[in-house]
Design an enzyme around this catalytic site. Sequence first.
Site, PDB file in Angstrom:
ATOM      1  N   ASP A 216       1.093  -1.680  -0.108  1.00 40.69           N
ATOM      2  CA  ASP A 216       0.113   0.194   0.319  1.00 40.69           C
ATOM      3  C   ASP A 216       0.905   1.440   0.107  1.00 40.69           C
ATOM      4  O   ASP A 216       2.123   0.965   0.592  1.00 40.69           O
ATOM      5  CB  ASP A 216      -1.042   0.733   0.770  1.00 40.69           C
ATOM      6  CG  ASP A 216      -2.006   1.002   1.280  1.00 40.69           C
ATOM      7  OD1 ASP A 216      -2.402   0.622   0.219  1.00 40.69           O
ATOM      8  OD2 ASP A 216      -1.950   1.953   2.193  1.00 40.69           O
ATOM      9  N   GLU A 267      14.664 -15.297   0.223  1.00 38.68           N
ATOM     10  CA  GLU A 267      15.399 -16.696   1.235  1.00 38.68           C
ATOM     11  C   GLU A 267      14.352 -18.154   1.205  1.00 38.68           C
ATOM     12  O   GLU A 267      14.744 -18.771   1.886  1.00 38.68           O
ATOM     13  CB  GLU A 267      15.645 -15.754   2.702  1.00 38.68           C
ATOM     14  CG  GLU A 267      16.190 -15.103   2.843  1.00 38.68           C
ATOM     15  CD  GLU A 267      15.970 -14.859   4.440  1.00 38.68           C
ATOM     16  OE1 GLU A 267      15.799 -15.052   5.419  1.00 38.68           O
ATOM     17  OE2 GLU A 267      16.676 -13.153   4.271  1.00 38.68           O
TER      18      GLU A 267
HETATM   19  C1  NOJ Z   1      -4.518   3.198  -1.114  1.00 39.49           C
HETATM   20  C2  NOJ Z   1      -5.466   1.834  -0.524  1.00 39.49           C
HETATM   21  O1  NOJ Z   1      -6.184   1.195  -2.007  1.00 39.49           O
HETATM   22  C3  NOJ Z   1      -6.817   2.767  -0.285  1.00 39.49           C
HETATM   23  O2  NOJ Z   1      -8.011   2.252  -0.431  1.00 39.49           O
HETATM   24  C4  NOJ Z   1      -6.254   3.557   0.974  1.00 39.49           C
HETATM   25  O3  NOJ Z   1      -7.430   4.546   1.496  1.00 39.49           O
HETATM   26  C5  NOJ Z   1      -4.670   4.074   0.888  1.00 39.49           C
HETATM   27  N1  NOJ Z   1      -4.159   3.730   0.256  1.00 39.49           N
HETATM   28  C6  NOJ Z   1      -4.897   4.459   2.615  1.00 39.49           C
HETATM   29  O4  NOJ Z   1      -4.061   3.380   2.725  1.00 39.49           O
END
Ligand code: NOJ
Length: 553
Positions: A216, A267
């Site tokens: 993310d 690994e």
């Molecule tokens: C991207 C994620 O896909 C989204 O759903 C989220 O709100 C933001 N990152 C923050 O984590």
Amino acid sequence: MTHSTASPATGGEWWRNAAVYQIYIRSFADGNGDGVGDVAGLRARLPYLRDLGVDAVWINPWYESPMADGGYDVADFRRIDPVLGTGEEGAAFVAEAHEHGLRVILDIVPNHVSDRHAWFRAALASGPGSPERERFLFRDGRGPGGDEPPNGWRAAFGGPAWTRTTDPDGTPGQWYLHLFAPEQPDLNWDHPQVRAEFESILRFWFDQGVDGFRIDVAHGLVKHPDLPDFAVHEHDQHLTADGGEHPHADRDGVHDIYRAWRAIADEYEGDRVFAAEAWVSDPARLARYLRPDELHTAFNFHYLEAPWRAKAMRAAIDDSFAALGPIGAPATWVLSNHDVVRHVSRFGRPGHAQGKSLGMVRDTPVDLELGTRRARAAALLTLGLPGSAYLYQGEELGLWEVEDLPPEVLQDPTWERSGHTDPGRDGCRVPLPWSGQEPPFGFGGARPWLPQPAAWRDLTVEHEDARPDSMLNLYRAALRIRRTEPGLAGAEMAWVDAPEGVLAFERGDGVRCVVNFADEPHPLPEGAEVLLSSAPVEGGRLPGDAAVWLRLR
Ligand code: NOJ
């Protein structure tokens, strides 16, 4: 022009051409009847995914979370949220997925944690200057009394990226940085404990057999040490890096983190992988994440953002190959996910209104029939290209964005933080319709956490299963042919001359994909065998807004 993404998938590098199905777990299938999808529901539906013909699943965060941002506010990365299931169920799911021949990718959220995470609670309790605060980005405010945020950065969901704390004696205290909601404090990636903790979390799940992670906000972890002021776009929920030096997007320092992560993945036995969610507008900068000692793949948001036009689609495809070819990384293709308006509803907007968020497009009228026709064609384009493809749950049913959810059910923080100007992303997160004539359409439970439209009765799995020309059966056929047709197995494609408004390319073994974006029917090569088409091919002509896979004789 010929493109080659990399050497063909040999030695089990499954991720180079995998079809990965994204599961927004709260909306996939509800096993315990509480209205929220869960691990039990997911386990019960594994045969559906196997029969669909995908190679892997990516599950949005299933960790313990107060759900201020749909699970992207993680309180404990080593526990599954009790609403979704238990650790034992999670382990059983991974084992069963593997038995069905499906790999499992989890979602890791390293930029921020929940404000209920033990580290953040300790930071608040310990006060300014404490080692506990060092793991986050706490700063004194500016102006008299420190009443103003430390800088002018804006949060992705709207409003300032800083929230002021209150000291134990009740007086206003320091501010902390949150690039997303206030419930999502950013971590300080210059801190060795932060790095060590995430490496340990990766090992925790790799040890349980998980095949990889989607990362993310992969471009956002490292911040300029001085946190300088910088104009960021209001309501840019993805915090896109526009090129040039940016104080918190796509900074060079992120690459050291991913080199360390790659060494950990390597690994382990069996091709463990990373897929970056990196909103970086320059494809050459994005390619830096995919150097051989870094991440394996990255989402191709240029493709997702391209309007339904031959030129724009071709440019997104060409740019992607141009950037990735030299470093040997595979291209990836994605049309929808849990953050953007479903593509039936994007492509169904005449004039190509292509905004990512509902707030940007909802004033433009939508033609769902047109959007569906184009979505069928887009599926064959996407699955016909070399590289890996990401499918968002429900696109195989042709689900559209639910644009009229009543305000009282909205849960996406975008709604509140935008001052009720943008409903946010709940419209693409409505629970799946499985069977039956009315809500909850076999999702489980009496009342799903977001209401489904009655019109989805024609889009249930049960309904589409029985219709040879349904979207579901188109996806099943496309995924089957993609797996079994040797011409689609390689990493190469070559454009074939075509009139304006038409894209045509060849893969191996005389397999050709033709997409007609124009209104006029397009004549296909004589004697070609139709392997699969998104709309009936009559008199050797491909209708507008349609695509076909051919075998040339
Ligand atoms: C991207 C994620 O896909 C989204 O759903 C989220 O709100 C933001 N990152 C923050 O984590």
